[in-house]
Scaffold this motif. Structure first.
Motif, PDB file in Angstrom:
ATOM      1  N   ILE A  55       0.859  -1.184   0.000  1.00 58.02           N
ATOM      2  CA  ILE A  55       0.000   0.000   0.000  1.00 58.02           C
ATOM      3  C   ILE A  55       0.892   1.229   0.000  1.00 58.02           C
ATOM      4  CG2 ILE A  55      -1.802   1.266   1.239  1.00 58.02           C
ATOM      5  CD1 ILE A  55      -2.649  -1.380   2.506  1.00 58.02           C
ATOM      6  N   SER A  56       0.639   2.137  -0.943  1.00 60.88           N
ATOM      7  CA  SER A  56       1.434   3.361  -1.031  1.00 60.88           C
ATOM      8  C   SER A  56       0.958   4.369   0.005  1.00 60.88           C
ATOM      9  CB  SER A  56       1.322   3.965  -2.433  1.00 60.88           C
ATOM     10  OG  SER A  56       0.047   4.571  -2.608  1.00 60.88           O
ATOM     11  N   SER A  57       1.732   5.416   0.208  1.00 61.22           N
ATOM     12  CA  SER A  57       1.354   6.454   1.166  1.00 61.22           C
ATOM     13  C   SER A  57       0.063   7.149   0.756  1.00 61.22           C
ATOM     14  CB  SER A  57       2.481   7.478   1.322  1.00 61.22           C
ATOM     15  OG  SER A  57       2.721   8.142   0.098  1.00 61.22           O
ATOM     16  N   ALA A  58      -0.254   7.148  -0.536  1.00 58.49           N
ATOM     17  CA  ALA A  58      -1.493   7.752  -1.037  1.00 58.49           C
ATOM     18  C   ALA A  58      -2.657   6.769  -1.038  1.00 58.49           C
ATOM     19  CB  ALA A  58      -1.267   8.292  -2.446  1.00 58.49           C
ATOM     20  N   GLY A  59      -2.448   5.559  -0.500  1.00 54.23           N
ATOM     21  CA  GLY A  59      -3.529   4.598  -0.361  1.00 54.23           C
ATOM     22  C   GLY A  59      -3.751   3.673  -1.543  1.00 54.23           C
ATOM     23  N   LEU A  60      -2.879   3.720  -2.548  1.00 52.37           N
ATOM     24  CA  LEU A  60      -3.009   2.779  -3.665  1.00 52.37           C
ATOM     25  C   LEU A  60      -2.576   1.399  -3.192  1.00 52.37           C
ATOM     26  CD1 LEU A  60      -1.586   4.914  -6.605  1.00 52.37           C
ATOM     27  CD2 LEU A  60      -3.955   4.227  -6.236  1.00 52.37           C
ATOM     28  N   VAL A  61      -3.392   0.389  -3.504  1.00 52.51           N
ATOM     29  CA  VAL A  61      -3.106  -0.979  -3.085  1.00 52.51           C
ATOM     30  C   VAL A  61      -2.606  -1.748  -4.301  1.00 52.51           C
ATOM     31  CG1 VAL A  61      -4.055  -3.076  -2.030  1.00 52.51           C
ATOM     32  CG2 VAL A  61      -4.917  -0.823  -1.340  1.00 52.51           C
ATOM     33  N   PHE A  62      -1.454  -2.399  -4.129  1.00 52.43           N
ATOM     34  CA  PHE A  62      -0.816  -3.149  -5.209  1.00 52.43           C
ATOM     35  C   PHE A  62      -0.679  -4.613  -4.801  1.00 52.43           C
ATOM     36  CE2 PHE A  62       0.696   1.195  -5.587  1.00 52.43           C
ATOM     37  CZ  PHE A  62       0.589   1.436  -6.932  1.00 52.43           C
ATOM     38  N   ALA A  63      -0.707  -5.486  -5.794  1.00 59.71           N
ATOM     39  CA  ALA A  63      -0.470  -6.909  -5.566  1.00 59.71           C
ATOM     40  C   ALA A  63       0.542  -7.402  -6.585  1.00 59.71           C
ATOM     41  CB  ALA A  63      -1.766  -7.697  -5.678  1.00 59.71           C
ATOM     42  N   ALA A  64       1.425  -8.291  -6.127  1.00 55.09           N
ATOM     43  CA  ALA A  64       2.400  -8.927  -7.014  1.00 55.09           C
ATOM     44  C   ALA A  64       1.925 -10.351  -7.278  1.00 55.09           C
ATOM     45  CB  ALA A  64       3.783  -8.931  -6.371  1.00 55.09           C
ATOM     46  N   PHE A  65       2.042 -10.763  -8.529  1.00 56.82           N
ATOM     47  CA  PHE A  65       1.568 -12.075  -8.950  1.00 56.82           C
ATOM     48  C   PHE A  65       2.713 -12.891  -9.514  1.00 56.82           C
ATOM     49  CE2 PHE A  65      -1.923  -9.098  -9.321  1.00 56.82           C
ATOM     50  CZ  PHE A  65      -2.935  -9.743  -8.650  1.00 56.82           C
ATOM     51  N   GLY A  66       2.839 -14.147  -9.078  1.00 59.00           N
ATOM     52  CA  GLY A  66       3.806 -15.094  -9.633  1.00 59.00           C
ATOM     53  C   GLY A  66       5.207 -14.528  -9.707  1.00 59.00           C
ATOM     54  N   ASP A  67       5.840 -14.695 -10.875  1.00 59.86           N
ATOM     55  CA  ASP A  67       7.207 -14.227 -11.080  1.00 59.86           C
ATOM     56  C   ASP A  67       7.255 -12.780 -11.552  1.00 59.86           C
ATOM     57  OD1 ASP A  67       8.188 -16.683 -10.327  1.00 59.86           O
ATOM     58  OD2 ASP A  67       8.205 -17.466 -12.385  1.00 59.86           O
ATOM     59  N   ASN A  68       6.099 -12.178 -11.769  1.00 61.65           N
ATOM     60  CA  ASN A  68       6.042 -10.802 -12.239  1.00 61.65           C
ATOM     61  C   ASN A  68       6.544  -9.873 -11.131  1.00 61.65           C
ATOM     62  OD1 ASN A  68       5.498  -8.384 -13.444  1.00 61.65           O
ATOM     63  ND2 ASN A  68       3.300  -8.715 -13.649  1.00 61.65           N
ATOM     64  N   ARG A  69       7.626  -9.176 -11.390  1.00 60.57           N
ATOM     65  CA  ARG A  69       8.218  -8.292 -10.393  1.00 60.57           C
ATOM     66  C   ARG A  69       7.508  -6.946 -10.328  1.00 60.57           C
ATOM     67  NH1 ARG A  69      13.597  -9.818  -8.609  1.00 60.57           N
ATOM     68  NH2 ARG A  69      14.106 -11.766  -9.610  1.00 60.57           N
ATOM     69  N   GLN A  70       6.732  -6.640 -11.345  1.00 60.27           N
ATOM     70  CA  GLN A  70       6.006  -5.368 -11.384  1.00 60.27           C
ATOM     71  C   GLN A  70       4.625  -5.555 -10.758  1.00 60.27           C
ATOM     72  OE1 GLN A  70       7.524  -2.693 -12.337  1.00 60.27           O
ATOM     73  NE2 GLN A  70       5.816  -1.306 -12.125  1.00 60.27           N
ATOM     74  N   PRO A  71       4.374  -4.970  -9.582  1.00 59.83           N
ATOM     75  CA  PRO A  71       3.062  -5.130  -8.956  1.00 59.83           C
ATOM     76  C   PRO A  71       1.972  -4.405  -9.751  1.00 59.83           C
ATOM     77  CG  PRO A  71       4.444  -3.679  -7.633  1.00 59.83           C
ATOM     78  CD  PRO A  71       5.280  -4.168  -8.768  1.00 59.83           C
ATOM     79  N   GLU A  72       0.752  -4.912  -9.617  1.00 62.20           N
ATOM     80  CA  GLU A  72      -0.403  -4.319 -10.303  1.00 62.20           C
ATOM     81  C   GLU A  72      -1.303  -3.649  -9.277  1.00 62.20           C
ATOM     82  OE1 GLU A  72      -2.485  -7.164 -12.733  1.00 62.20           O
ATOM     83  OE2 GLU A  72      -0.605  -8.181 -13.237  1.00 62.20           O
TER      84      GLU A  72
END
Length: 169
Positions: A55-72
Motif C-alpha cells: 500500500i502506497s502512502s497515497a492509499g493505492l493498493v498493489f499486488a504482485a503475482f507469480g514471477d512478475n516483479r512489477q506489482p499491479e
C-alpha cells in the motif's frame, strides 16, 4: 496513518466502524481487512493468486503475482475524517462508531483534503509519555495536599474566631 483519518470497516451486522489500527490482512472472502477480518471500505478484492500486497502512502493498493516483479494496482483506500474525532464512541478492539458528537464521516484519499498518509510497516506510537504522566500525578497530589492544609488552617482560624467572639459576648 500519519496524521488525521480513520480506516472504515464493515461489522458483521452491516454497521460501520472506524479504526486507526493498520495491521491489515486478507479475510476469508478475499477482501482487504482489519486483523480481525472486518472488510475495509471501499472493498478491495485481493485475488487468491496474489503473492504479496503493498500500500502506497497515497492509499493505492498493489499486488504482485507469480514471477512478475512489477506489482499491479488492485484498489484505492480512503480515509474517513470527523469534525470532532473525540466524539467517536469506543466499541473495543480498536474500533469506534460515529455519534452525534463526532459528526458524519467525510472521505478522501490519504494525503488529500487534510487527511494523513499511510505508512506501511510502521506502528503508531502511544500518545502518552509515562514519565510526564507520573510527574503530572505527583504535582496534582502535592497541589491537593497544599489545598487541604489551607482549608484546615482556614477552618482552625474560623474556630478560633468563634471562640473569641463567644468569650466577649
Amino acid at each position: 496513518i500519519r496524521g488525521d483519518g480513520f480506516l472504515e470497516a464493515t461489522l458483521a451486522d452491516g454497521r460501520l466502524a472506524y479504526t486507526r489500527a493498520g495491521r491489515l490482512t486478507v479475510n476469508k472472502e478475499g477482501f482487504l481487512a482489519t486483523s480481525d477480518g472486518l472488510a475495509l471500505r471501499p472493498n478491495i478484492s485481493v485475488p487468491a493468486e496474489a503473492k504479496s500486497i503493498g500500500i502506497s502512502s497515497a492509499g493505492l493498493v498493489f499486488a504482485a503475482f507469480g514471477d512478475n516483479r512489477q506489482p499491479e494496482e488492485i484498489g484505492q483506500s480512503e480515509l474517513a475524517r470527523f469534525t470532532n474525532p473525540g466524539g467517536l464512541v469506543p466499541m473495543g478492539e480498536n474500533l469506534y462508531r460515529a455519534s452525534e458528537q463526532s459528526g458524519e464521516a467525510t472521505y478522501a484519499k490519504p494525503g488529500e483534503d487534510g487527511r494523513g498518509t499511510l505508512a506501511q510497516g510502521f506502528l503508531e506510537g502511544s500518545n502518552v509519555n509515562p514519565i510526564d504522566a507520573m510527574v503530572g500525578m505527583i504535582q496534582a497530589a502535592r497541589q491537593f495536599e497544599t489545598q487541604m492544609r489551607l482549608l484546615q488552617t482556614a477552618e482552625s482560624n474560623d474556630r478560633s474566631a468563634g471562640q473569641l467572639l463567644s468569650l466577649q459576648g
